[in-house]
Every structure is written in C-alpha cells, then in structure tokens.
Design a protein around this motif. Sequence first.
Motif, PDB file in Angstrom:
ATOM      1  N   HIS A   1       1.177   3.329   2.376  1.00 53.31           N
ATOM      2  CA  HIS A   1       1.486   3.701   3.765  1.00 53.31           C
ATOM      3  C   HIS A   1       2.697   2.930   4.292  1.00 53.31           C
ATOM      4  O   HIS A   1       2.915   2.872   5.506  1.00 53.31           O
TER       5      HIS A   1
ATOM      6  N   GLU B   1       9.985 -12.988   2.754  1.00 53.25           N
ATOM      7  CA  GLU B   1      10.669 -11.776   3.237  1.00 53.25           C
ATOM      8  C   GLU B   1      11.579 -11.187   2.160  1.00 53.25           C
ATOM      9  O   GLU B   1      11.713  -9.958   2.056  1.00 53.25           O
TER      10      GLU B   1
ATOM     11  N   LEU C   1       2.828  -6.912   2.169  1.00 50.29           N
ATOM     12  CA  LEU C   1       2.507  -8.279   2.573  1.00 50.29           C
ATOM     13  C   LEU C   1       3.021  -9.261   1.534  1.00 50.29           C
ATOM     14  O   LEU C   1       3.060  -8.953   0.340  1.00 50.29           O
TER      15      LEU C   1
ATOM     16  N   ILE D   1      -5.187  -5.992   6.495  1.00 54.37           N
ATOM     17  CA  ILE D   1      -4.668  -7.166   7.213  1.00 54.37           C
ATOM     18  C   ILE D   1      -3.160  -7.051   7.388  1.00 54.37           C
ATOM     19  O   ILE D   1      -2.485  -6.360   6.626  1.00 54.37           O
ATOM     20  N   LYS D   2      -2.658  -7.751   8.384  1.00 52.81           N
ATOM     21  CA  LYS D   2      -1.220  -7.784   8.654  1.00 52.81           C
ATOM     22  C   LYS D   2      -0.685  -9.161   8.295  1.00 52.81           C
ATOM     23  O   LYS D   2      -1.450 -10.118   8.139  1.00 52.81           O
ATOM     24  N   GLN D   3       0.647  -9.266   8.178  1.00 50.35           N
ATOM     25  CA  GLN D   3       1.263 -10.530   7.792  1.00 50.35           C
ATOM     26  C   GLN D   3       0.836 -11.681   8.715  1.00 50.35           C
ATOM     27  O   GLN D   3       0.526 -12.782   8.256  1.00 50.35           O
ATOM     28  N   GLU D   4       0.775 -11.394  10.027  1.00 53.09           N
ATOM     29  CA  GLU D   4       0.432 -12.468  10.977  1.00 53.09           C
ATOM     30  C   GLU D   4      -1.027 -12.919  10.866  1.00 53.09           C
ATOM     31  O   GLU D   4      -1.399 -13.985  11.389  1.00 53.09           O
ATOM     32  N   ASP D   5      -1.858 -12.123  10.166  1.00 53.72           N
ATOM     33  CA  ASP D   5      -3.260 -12.524   9.965  1.00 53.72           C
ATOM     34  C   ASP D   5      -3.397 -13.576   8.868  1.00 53.72           C
ATOM     35  O   ASP D   5      -4.430 -14.253   8.776  1.00 53.72           O
TER      36      ASP D   5
ATOM     37  N   ASP E   1       0.836  -1.201   0.000  1.00 51.22           N
ATOM     38  CA  ASP E   1       0.000   0.000   0.000  1.00 51.22           C
ATOM     39  C   ASP E   1       0.876   1.259   0.000  1.00 51.22           C
ATOM     40  O   ASP E   1       2.107   1.180  -0.011  1.00 51.22           O
TER      41      ASP E   1
ATOM     42  N   ALA F   1      -5.046   1.952   3.463  1.00 56.83           N
ATOM     43  CA  ALA F   1      -4.012   1.082   4.042  1.00 56.83           C
ATOM     44  C   ALA F   1      -4.516  -0.361   4.001  1.00 56.83           C
ATOM     45  O   ALA F   1      -5.731  -0.608   4.057  1.00 56.83           O
ATOM     46  N   LEU F   2      -3.595  -1.308   3.882  1.00 59.40           N
ATOM     47  CA  LEU F   2      -3.967  -2.720   3.891  1.00 59.40           C
ATOM     48  C   LEU F   2      -4.673  -3.046   5.203  1.00 59.40           C
ATOM     49  O   LEU F   2      -4.215  -2.669   6.279  1.00 59.40           O
TER      50      LEU F   2
ATOM     51  N   ASN G   1       3.266  -0.383   4.004  1.00 60.80           N
ATOM     52  CA  ASN G   1       3.007  -1.787   4.354  1.00 60.80           C
ATOM     53  C   ASN G   1       3.169  -2.699   3.140  1.00 60.80           C
ATOM     54  O   ASN G   1       2.645  -2.377   2.065  1.00 60.80           O
TER      55      ASN G   1
END
Length: 479
Positions: free
Chosen positions: A217, A256, A221, A322-326, A215, A319-320, A219
């Motif tokens: 911002h 990564e 993923l 969801i986060k990577q851990e989601d 995104d 902004a996205l 972020n």
Amino acid sequence: MKKILVANRGEIAIRVMKTAKKMGIKTVAVYSTIDRNAPHVKFADEAVWIGESPSNQSYLLGSKIIEVAKALNVDAIHPGYGFLSENADFAQEAERNGIIFIGPKAKAIEIMGSKLAAKDAVMKYNIPMVPGVDHAIIDIDEAKRTATTIGFPILIKASAGGGGKGMRVVEKESDFESQMNRAISEAIAAFGDGSVFIEKYVASSRHIEIQIMADSHGNVLYLFERECSIQRRHQKVIEEAPSCVLSPETRKKMGEAAVLVAKSCDYLGAGTVEFLYDENDNFYFLEMNTRLQVEHPVTELISGVDLVEMQIRVARGEALAIKQEDLEIKGHAVELRVYAEDPMNDFLPSVGHLDVYQLPVGEGIRVDNGFEQGMDIPIYYDPMLAKLITYGETREEAIQLMVKAIDGYKIEGVQTTLPFGKFVFEHEAFLSGHFDTNFVKKFYNADMLKNVMEQEAEIAALVAMKQYFEDQKVLRLPN
C-alpha cells in the motif's frame, strides 16, 4: 493463508514455523536425506522428503519444492535465508503457480541481486556511494587501470555475490593481478558469474545495516540499525542493535536513505539495506539483502515486533499496522552466531557428533536453535548450529548476560565459535565501542584465544580443588 511451506532447514525453519503456528497457520517442512530426523521436520505439521543430502539435490530444487507445495495445497512459501531466498526465478515460479512468495517480487530481487544494478537503481536518489566503477569487469588489464585511477587500497567484489565470496582487499598494485584472478575464480565457483567490480576500500569503517519493511500500500518503515562489524572472512559473527556510535540524527538519515532504496525497486516485505560507516560520520550504500537476515532477532528485541509475522501479514496484502512514529528503541540486544567452526584453526568447519548439546536458559536469553544432542553436523550446509541472543536495558547488561549465556552453553563433540564470542565480548575494544570491520585482523589470533582458555581452565581447576577441600572438611566434622 492457511498453510505455509518453509523452504529451508535448521533454526530459521523452526523460527518461521513458530510464528506461523502462533498465527494459526499450518506448516510444511521439506527435508533432505540427512535431515530426515532433524528438529525442523518434527516441528512442522507435515514434512516431505525432497532429495538427497547435497543442497543442489534437495533444498535448491525450486521446481520440486513448488510441486510439493501444490500437492499439499499450500498457500504460501517462506524461503528463510540462504538457499532460494534471493532467487528471482523461484519467486516468479511460485507466483505463476498461484502460491504466494513471502518476500519481494522477482523484479526487486533481480535488481538488488546485482550489486551494479542496485547502485544504478539508487543513484537517482542521491544516496552516498563508495567511489568505484559503475560496470562489471572481467578484463584484468582494464581492471588494473581502474584500480590505479581509484587509488589503493581497493576492494574487488563479485557482481553477483554475497557472503564474502569473490571479495578481495588489495593493499598494493603488485598484489592486484593475483588477487583479481582469485576473486574471479571464486565468483565463478560460487555464482557461475566471474564478473567483478572495483571500489575504494574504506579502511576504518563499520558495517551498519538498516532493517526495512514495506507493504503493498506504499508504506515503508525502517526498524533501526544493526551493527555487524565483527566479521571473519567478510562474514558476520556478532551483531548488535542498536549501534553504539550512531547519533539520533545519523540514525534518522540512514533510515530515510534505506527507505528510499526500498522505494527505488518497488520493494515488498522485509529487507536490509547495508551501509559502510566511517570515523567521520559518513555513510555509503553497499547493497540490499532481499530477505530476512540471520541477525533479525536483535531488531525484534529492541523494537518489540515479530518480523516474520509482519512478513506474513504483508504477503497477505495487509497494510502495515504501525507507523514510523510508533517505533522506538527499547534496550539493547547482542547476538553470537554459534558456528561449528574451529576458531583456533582459521575458523574452518568442525564436522562431528554433538555428544553434549545443552542450551543456556534464563531471562533475557534467546536461542534460535536447529540442533539436538546426539545429532551429527552435516557437511553439506552452512555450519551454523544456532544463534545466541541476549537482551538488557543497557548495552553493558546485554553483554554481561551474553558472557554468562556463553558459559551456560554446553557443547562437546565439535569446536564452535563460543570461545571466540566470549573473547570478543570481554575485549576492551568491543566493550568501549572503539572497533571496526578490522577487529579480527587487529585484535584476534588463535594463540591469544588459547591463552585465555588455558587461564580459564586453570581458574576453574583451582575453584574445583578449593571446593573439594571445603567438602572434605564438612565430611570430617564429628557428629
């Protein structure tokens, strides 16, 4: 964002429009003369003719498409894949005219559009790369010296290229000159640029790519990997997600690394970072595709996200969510590209009329389709009719469902890759996961496929005959 123009055709145009409609966004289709009655034209809220059938007189006319967008008060353009999707000038022209380009900024497209510039950009992040040269070559003598230094087998690749064009594997020095000449002429014909580069050919490698989304911002993923090793002429035919060979540790490392590649060019939107993966668990950066990939549905199915919706939201400045851990992998998905090609004749395009065209249906079966029964297959464009995707809780379940779906896909009038797909999905090397990018070279030839098809036809005839006699017995029973 109230109205999106989809600068594409066929199944990908419909795919984008479905998500736009779900989000309450109006859609505009563009079409060439031969596509005037195509399904994507009927599916859109509005449709505009942009030129004659050849793509250079229609779908590649960026300025004309932007004129249409302005005339219809379009807020954004989604380029799909192919055509203008990786054209930095088109992205820039759209932005200059106040239209959002649903994709990365022109600079990122430009950097990643050149394989050498892409390598330069990611070098400082210490991402592993295949041994090779760091500059474009057109001089054959210099190229030969370089190839000898690297050591055969080597791979010649068009610097400006993609889709397997301008690419040659050279096993020995005596073949180098002729293959180099062919690569250069093919690169000039396809991209208008004959420069090539040379790298070591990694023989028993797999083609694994990572889906990323970024995104505005900061972020980024990674949405796991896709296995794309089953190819003909260096072009993908079958894809799956996840790969059956990656350990969780390697998956994390590759994911990564893909995020770092995206950060190296200040990326925005959906993109794919492609890697070679060898039998010793090493991976090497190949290139980045700055667009939505053909094979995105397998990622959507295992991750539970709509990548087109994410593209649109990111393009709107959101902004996205969801986060990577989601994110987690759930189940397994496989995809077959259904091309109008003859797998019995070196996969040459099969132009004709769709006398019969019936799609398979059922739980776990998805068809991203762009054609209807009664249509002609145009000679002007890529011969892909549709993408057949199946999803199951396990790899075995997804594959079995795929074989069933292939049997339920009825096409008459043209040859397709459906029989080839069935051959692969039933082959021991594929089922066991012990395959690489040489699958077609190692395991496939037209005679083998012909034998399989003849055996299946014989079994079908015997079953039909048995059923006929059973029916006759019932008919002869007294009242």
